[in-house]
Enzyme design. Structure first.
Site, PDB file in Angstrom:
ATOM      1  N   HIS A 141     -23.512  30.668 -11.185  1.00  0.00           N
ATOM      2  CA  HIS A 141     -24.649  30.228 -10.362  1.00  0.00           C
ATOM      3  C   HIS A 141     -24.260  30.206  -8.879  1.00  0.00           C
ATOM      4  O   HIS A 141     -25.034  30.609  -8.009  1.00  0.00           O
ATOM      5  CB  HIS A 141     -25.086  28.823 -10.777  1.00  0.00           C
ATOM      6  CG  HIS A 141     -25.864  28.771 -12.055  1.00  0.00           C
ATOM      7  ND1 HIS A 141     -26.884  29.643 -12.344  1.00  0.00           N
ATOM      8  CD2 HIS A 141     -25.770  27.929 -13.116  1.00  0.00           C
ATOM      9  CE1 HIS A 141     -27.393  29.337 -13.537  1.00  0.00           C
ATOM     10  NE2 HIS A 141     -26.728  28.314 -14.028  1.00  0.00           N
TER      11      HIS A 141
ATOM     12  N   HIS B  68     -19.986  29.649 -16.450  1.00  0.00           N
ATOM     13  CA  HIS B  68     -21.444  29.690 -16.315  1.00  0.00           C
ATOM     14  C   HIS B  68     -21.862  29.045 -14.988  1.00  0.00           C
ATOM     15  O   HIS B  68     -22.670  29.617 -14.237  1.00  0.00           O
ATOM     16  CB  HIS B  68     -22.074  28.946 -17.501  1.00  0.00           C
ATOM     17  CG  HIS B  68     -23.546  28.715 -17.392  1.00  0.00           C
ATOM     18  ND1 HIS B  68     -24.467  29.450 -18.101  1.00  0.00           N
ATOM     19  CD2 HIS B  68     -24.260  27.823 -16.653  1.00  0.00           C
ATOM     20  CE1 HIS B  68     -25.684  29.026 -17.803  1.00  0.00           C
ATOM     21  NE2 HIS B  68     -25.591  28.035 -16.930  1.00  0.00           N
ATOM     22  N   GLU B  69     -21.322  27.880 -14.687  1.00  0.00           N
ATOM     23  CA  GLU B  69     -21.700  27.174 -13.455  1.00  0.00           C
ATOM     24  C   GLU B  69     -21.195  27.917 -12.214  1.00  0.00           C
ATOM     25  O   GLU B  69     -21.891  27.996 -11.197  1.00  0.00           O
ATOM     26  CB  GLU B  69     -21.152  25.740 -13.476  1.00  0.00           C
ATOM     27  CG  GLU B  69     -21.715  24.874 -14.591  1.00  0.00           C
ATOM     28  CD  GLU B  69     -23.232  24.795 -14.576  1.00  0.00           C
ATOM     29  OE1 GLU B  69     -23.833  24.901 -13.489  1.00  0.00           O
ATOM     30  OE2 GLU B  69     -23.835  24.638 -15.652  1.00  0.00           O
TER      31      GLU B  69
ATOM     32  N   GLU C 270     -30.558  31.249 -16.034  1.00  0.00           N
ATOM     33  CA  GLU C 270     -29.663  30.699 -17.056  1.00  0.00           C
ATOM     34  C   GLU C 270     -29.133  31.807 -17.957  1.00  0.00           C
ATOM     35  O   GLU C 270     -27.957  31.827 -18.308  1.00  0.00           O
ATOM     36  CB  GLU C 270     -30.395  29.635 -17.871  1.00  0.00           C
ATOM     37  CG  GLU C 270     -30.746  28.370 -17.094  1.00  0.00           C
ATOM     38  CD  GLU C 270     -29.536  27.699 -16.493  1.00  0.00           C
ATOM     39  OE1 GLU C 270     -28.439  27.748 -17.110  1.00  0.00           O
ATOM     40  OE2 GLU C 270     -29.661  27.117 -15.400  1.00  0.00           O
TER      41      GLU C 270
END
Length: 302
Positions: free
Chosen positions: A150, A146-147, A219
């Site tokens: 980004h 997930h990070e 997100e």
């Protein structure tokens, strides 16, 4: 190792791209209008506006990674210190065909993670000791994916620039209220003492709304990209459920210290009551995130 300009294997998100472009365009319009107003009201003092604006922008954008690391108590760690953490990041970067960011750990019981940096070559991914202690390896992989999403989508840089407008407006308002324009007998400066703080508040509010709208979508985009990359949306859903539940049990004093950086966290630093009432939260609700992951799991099952 892939270069920063190389397209990664994270699923592209045209919706995120459109929202980032729109947000930057609108923020640019507000910024130009605000700067023009300051120059018109301050007259000969306009160089001060330029210096303050340029200085704040350079500091926030160029040193965003260092500022965030220091504010959140993160320190860079080596593969020898955290072999499992580095191993997971290595595997994900190889799978996504992207440069490996710096890896950091923050000694904090709040289970969370964040990514920051103005570009993939300057990026840092940080996890807290609370997160490492609570998650299983597969769940941690989902959070790190997930990070990394980004970073790959470059929305970290866009959020940093978007946040600059609010920082600038706040600084100008404080200057106007506490020293820069008060007590002046010049009529223009007297008007500026009233108009500039009011305009700053309006600009701050616009910047706040624009960043919140972008933040919630990014997100969901990161959850989607991470789930598709790893092929295990259920593990990310499990991590989300654990992290959100555990954060709600962290003392409110500790959560308040982390709230200024909520937009960069994996999950917001809010207790259960605050989460339920946060209409302008930086993150979508847990239910929205889990529902999306459930749909992805069904699609992958086909």
């Amino acid at each position: 190792m892939a270069e920063s300009g190389h397209r990664t294997r994270f699923a592209p998100d045209r919706g995120l791209t459109r929202r980032m472009v729109t947000t930057m365009f609108l923020i640019g319009l507000v910024y130009v209008g605000f700067t023009g107003l300051l120059i018109a009201l301050l007259g000969k003092a306009w160089p001060i506006v330029v210096v303050i604006s340029a200085g704040l922008f350079v500091a926030q954008f160029w040193f965003s990674d260092k500022i965030a690391e220091r504010a959140m108590g993160a320190r860079q760690v080596s593969p020898e210190q955290y072999p499992q953490l580095h191993g997971t990041v290595d595997r994900l970067c190889a799978l996504a065909d992207m440069p490996k960011p710096r890896v950091a750990v923050a000694v904090n019981d709040m289970p969370n993670a964040f990514a920051t940096g103005r570009n993939p070559d300057r990026a840092v991914v940080c996890v807290t000791t609370g997160l490492l202690r609570r998650l299983e390896p597969e769940e941690l992989e989902g959070v790190l994916a997930h990070e990394l999403s980004h970073v790959a989508h470059r929305d970290v840089a866009v959020m940093t620039i978007a946040g600059f407008l609010a920082v600038l407006a706040g600084a100008i308002a404080r200057i106007g209220l506490w020293g820069g324009f008060r007590g002046s007998r010049d009529s223009n400066m007297a008007i500026a003492a009233i108009v500039i703080p009011l305009a700053s508040m309006v600009v701050w509010a616009l910047g706040f709304l624009l960043t919140r709208l972008l933040s919630r979508y990014r997100e969901l985009a990161a959850d989607r990209s991470a789930a598709l990359l790893t092929g295990r949306p259920s593990e990310l859903a499990s991590a989300l459920t654990k992290v959100t539940g555990q954060i709600a049990r962290i003392p409110s004093e500790d959560l308040r210290r982390s709230q200024p950086y909520n937009a960069f966290y994996f999950a917001p630093a809010l207790n259960a009551k605050e989460t339920a009432s946060q209409l302008l939260s930086t993150h979508p609700t847990l239910e929205q995130r889990l529902a999306q992951l459930g749909r992805i799991s069904t699609e992958l099952g086909r």
